[in-house]
Design an enzyme around this catalytic site. Structure first.
Site, PDB file in Angstrom:
ATOM      1  N   ASP A   1       4.266  -9.405  38.633  1.00  0.00           N
ATOM      2  CA  ASP A   1       5.623  -9.448  39.177  1.00  0.00           C
ATOM      3  C   ASP A   1       5.598  -9.506  40.701  1.00  0.00           C
ATOM      4  O   ASP A   1       6.316 -10.300  41.326  1.00  0.00           O
ATOM      5  CB  ASP A   1       6.405  -8.206  38.741  1.00  0.00           C
ATOM      6  CG  ASP A   1       6.526  -8.092  37.236  1.00  0.00           C
ATOM      7  OD1 ASP A   1       6.260  -9.091  36.552  1.00  0.00           O
ATOM      8  OD2 ASP A   1       6.880  -7.008  36.763  1.00  0.00           O
TER       9      ASP A   1
ATOM     10  N   HIS B   1      12.321  -6.307  44.954  1.00  0.00           N
ATOM     11  CA  HIS B   1      11.950  -5.576  46.160  1.00  0.00           C
ATOM     12  C   HIS B   1      10.919  -6.376  46.973  1.00  0.00           C
ATOM     13  O   HIS B   1      10.994  -6.426  48.204  1.00  0.00           O
ATOM     14  CB  HIS B   1      11.371  -4.209  45.785  1.00  0.00           C
ATOM     15  CG  HIS B   1      12.400  -3.231  45.326  1.00  0.00           C
ATOM     16  ND1 HIS B   1      13.120  -3.396  44.164  1.00  0.00           N
ATOM     17  CD2 HIS B   1      12.835  -2.062  45.870  1.00  0.00           C
ATOM     18  CE1 HIS B   1      13.954  -2.383  44.012  1.00  0.00           C
ATOM     19  NE2 HIS B   1      13.808  -1.556  45.041  1.00  0.00           N
TER      20      HIS B   1
ATOM     21  N   HIS C   1       6.553  -2.048  38.660  1.00  0.00           N
ATOM     22  CA  HIS C   1       6.418  -3.458  38.320  1.00  0.00           C
ATOM     23  C   HIS C   1       4.974  -3.747  37.942  1.00  0.00           C
ATOM     24  O   HIS C   1       4.047  -3.055  38.387  1.00  0.00           O
ATOM     25  CB  HIS C   1       6.813  -4.349  39.509  1.00  0.00           C
ATOM     26  CG  HIS C   1       8.285  -4.591  39.627  1.00  0.00           C
ATOM     27  ND1 HIS C   1       8.950  -5.509  38.849  1.00  0.00           N
ATOM     28  CD2 HIS C   1       9.217  -4.033  40.440  1.00  0.00           C
ATOM     29  CE1 HIS C   1      10.233  -5.517  39.183  1.00  0.00           C
ATOM     30  NE2 HIS C   1      10.410  -4.616  40.149  1.00  0.00           N
TER      31      HIS C   1
END
Length: 442
Positions: free
Chosen positions: A351, A304, A347
Site C-alpha cells: 500500500d 497518508h 497498511h
C-alpha cells in the site's frame, strides 16, 4: 560595492599613448553603448586593465556585451587567463544582461526561452540581488502566462474538482468499511515488513502530525510565492486525480486488515442518516485518526503516504536551491512518515510503496508535460484529446514556473513604504556625496 561602482575617475588607454580621463558613467541603455561607454563601464568597476583588450583590440560595444557568453572570455580573441578576472567580468556582464532582459524578447527562438539557454540570463532570477530581480521578474511574468485572463477561474475549477473527489472518496470509505472482510475468517496477509517489525502504537499519530507540519509549510510557501495560483491549481488537480484512483482501487478489491489489533467489524449500511453521519465525519476530519476517525478497508493504497509524498514534492519543486535545508527536512518527513505508517501496522507494505510510486510518478509526468513548450503549440492537439483537464489548466503556461517570492498583502503595504523610504534616503545620500565631491574639486 558602492565604493567599487562609484569609482568613475580613472585613466583609459586608447591606442599607444593617448590617455582620457573619464568622469561620467555610461548612458543607461546598454544596447546603444559605444566602445567608449564600455570603457567607462569597465573603469567604474575598477577593471580598467581590460579596456584595451575589450575596446581597442576587439571593439566590444553594448550589443556585443548583451550577446556574450562566459566562454567568450576564456577563448580567443579575449583569452583571459585568470579565473578571478573571468568570474568578475562575467558577473557584471550577466547583471547587465538581466537588467535588459526585454532585449531577448526580440528573439523568436522559443526553445532557447524554455530550455534556459546560455543566451538568456534567466538563471540569475534565482539570485538574491534585489535590483536584478526587480527588472527580470517583471519581464518574466510576461513569458509565464500567455494571458492572465481566466487563471483564477481555472484554480477555482480545480478546487471544485478536488472537492467533488473528496466527497466521493469519503463516501467510498463508508462503503468499504461496511464490507471489510472479517478478521476471524480472513486473517492478515503475509507481509515481509509487518511480519518482522513489532507494532508501535503511537507511530500512526506521529505520521499524521508530520502531514500537518508539511501542510503548514506548503501553505507558507503558497502565501509568499508569486505564482501561488498555478501551484495551488496543480496541487488540487494532482491530489484529486490520485485520490480518485485510490477510491477505485479500494472499492473493487477489499483487502483483509493488516493486523489483528484493528477492530474492524463489518457494519450494516444502516439508515440514510447514519451513512450521511459517517460520511460527514470522514470528510470533515479528512480520515485522520488524531481526530478520532477509524476507517477500515481503505488499504489499497495509503492515503497518508499520498499526502506526505505530494506535499514533499510541492515543497521541493516550488522553492529554490537556497532552501536546501527545507528540502532535506521535507524528504526526511516523507520517508520517515512512510516508515511510521508501516511501524503502526496500519497498511500493508505494498500500500505504501504503490502510493509513493504513483504519486511521485504522476507529479513528475504532470510537470514534465507542463514544462514542455512544444506540447503547448496550437497545432498540437494531443494534449486536449488525451488529457483534456490538463490541457485546460495549463494551456496558458508557456514555461517552467519560476520560484519568485514576494511579500503578500497586507504586509506588502508596509514593505513598500519602507522600501520607498530607503530608496529616497539612498538617493538623497548619493546626491549629498556628489555635491560634496564637486565642492572639493572646485
Amino acid at each position: 560595492m558602492m565604493n567599487e561602482s562609484n569609482t568613475l575617475t580613472t585613466t583609459i588607454f586608447t591606442g599607444n599613448s593617448n590617455h582620457d580621463i573619464i568622469k561620467d558613467p555610461p548612458t543607461p541603455s546598454v544596447i546603444s553603448w559605444t566602445t567608449d561607454d564600455v570603457a567607462k563601464w569597465l573603469a567604474s568597476l575598477n577593471l580598467s586593465k581590460f579596456i584595451d583588450k575589450f575596446c581597442t583590440e576587439n571593439g566590444i560595444d553594448g550589443l556585443t556585451l548583451l550577446l556574450m557568453k562566459e566562454d567568450d572570455l576564456k577563448q580567443s580573441p579575449l583569452s583571459i587567463k585568470r579565473l578571478c578576472d573571468i568570474k568578475k567580468l562575467w558577473y557584471h556582464i550577466r547583471l547587465l544582461q538581466c537588467k535588459h532582459n526585454d532585449f531577448y524578447s526580440n528573439f523568436d527562438n522559443e526553445t532557447a526561452k524554455h530550455n534556459h539557454s546560455s543566451l538568456s540570463p534567466t538563471h540569475l532570477l534565482e539570485t538574491n540581488f534585489h535590483n536584478t530581480q526587480c527588472s527580470c521578474h517583471i519581464n518574466k511574468e510576461k513569458t509565464v502566462f500567455k494571458t492572465l485572463k481566466g487563471e483564477k477561474r481555472k484554480t477555482f475549477a480545480s478546487f471544485i474538482y478536488a472537492l467533488i473527489i473528496g466527497i466521493w472518496t469519503s463516501f467510498i470509505m463508508v462503503v468499504v468499511h461496511n464490507r471489510v472482510p472479517n478478521v476471524q475468517k480472513y486473517p492478515p496477509l503475509p507481509d515481509l515488513f509487518l511480519d518482522n517489525i513489532p507494532r508501535i502504537s503511537w507511530a500512526f499519530a506521529v505520521s499524521e502530525f508530520l502531514i500537518v507540519v508539511m501542510g503548514t509549510a506548503f501553505l507558507l510557501i503558497l502565501m509568499f510565492h508569486k505564482y501561488w495560483i498555478v501551484i495551488l491549481r496543480r496541487f488540487f488537480a494532482l491530489g484529486g486525480t490520485i485520490f480518485f484512483l485510490r477510491s477505485i482501487t479500494m472499492l473493487v478489491t477489499s483487502l483483509s486488515v493488516p493486523g489483528p489489533h484493528l477492530e474492524c467489524i463489518p457494519e450494516q449500511y444502516g439508515t440514510t442518516r447514519e451513512i450521511f453521519s459517517r460520511w460527514l465525519q470522514i470528510f470533515i476530519f479528512q480520515g485522520l485518526s488524531i481526530h478520532g476517525i477509524r476507517s477500515c478497508g481503505d488499504y489499497m493504497f495509503s492515503g497518508h503516504t499520498v499526502m506526505l509524498t505530494l506535499l514533499n514534492h510541492c515543497i521541493t519543486e516550488y522553492t529554490t536551491s537556497d532552501f536546501y535545508v527545507i528540502h532535506l527536512l521535507s524528504w526526511f518527513c516523507n520517508i520517515f512518515g512512510m516508515v511510521l505508517i508501516l511501524a503502526a501496522h496500519e497498511h500493508y507494505s505494498i500500500d505504501v510503496f504503490i502510493a509513493f510510486f504513483l504519486t511521485s510518478r504522476l507529479f513528475l509526468y504532470y510537470h514534465s508535460l507542463a514544462n514542455n513548450a512544444v506540447l503547448h503549440s496550437v497545432s498540437d492537439n494531443r494534449l486536449s484529446i488525451w488529457f483534456p483537464m490538463f490541457s485546460y489548466f495549463e494551456k496558458n503556461i508557456q514555461c517552467m514556473v519560476p520560484n519568485v517570492f514576494r511579500i503578500p498583502w497586507p504586509l506588502s503595504l508596509i514593505y513598500s513604504n519602507t522600501d520607498d523610504q530607503e530608496a529616497t534616503n539612498s538617493i538623497a545620500e548619493f546626491n549629498n556625496d556628489k555635491s560634496n565631491r564637486q565642492r572639493k574639486q572646485q
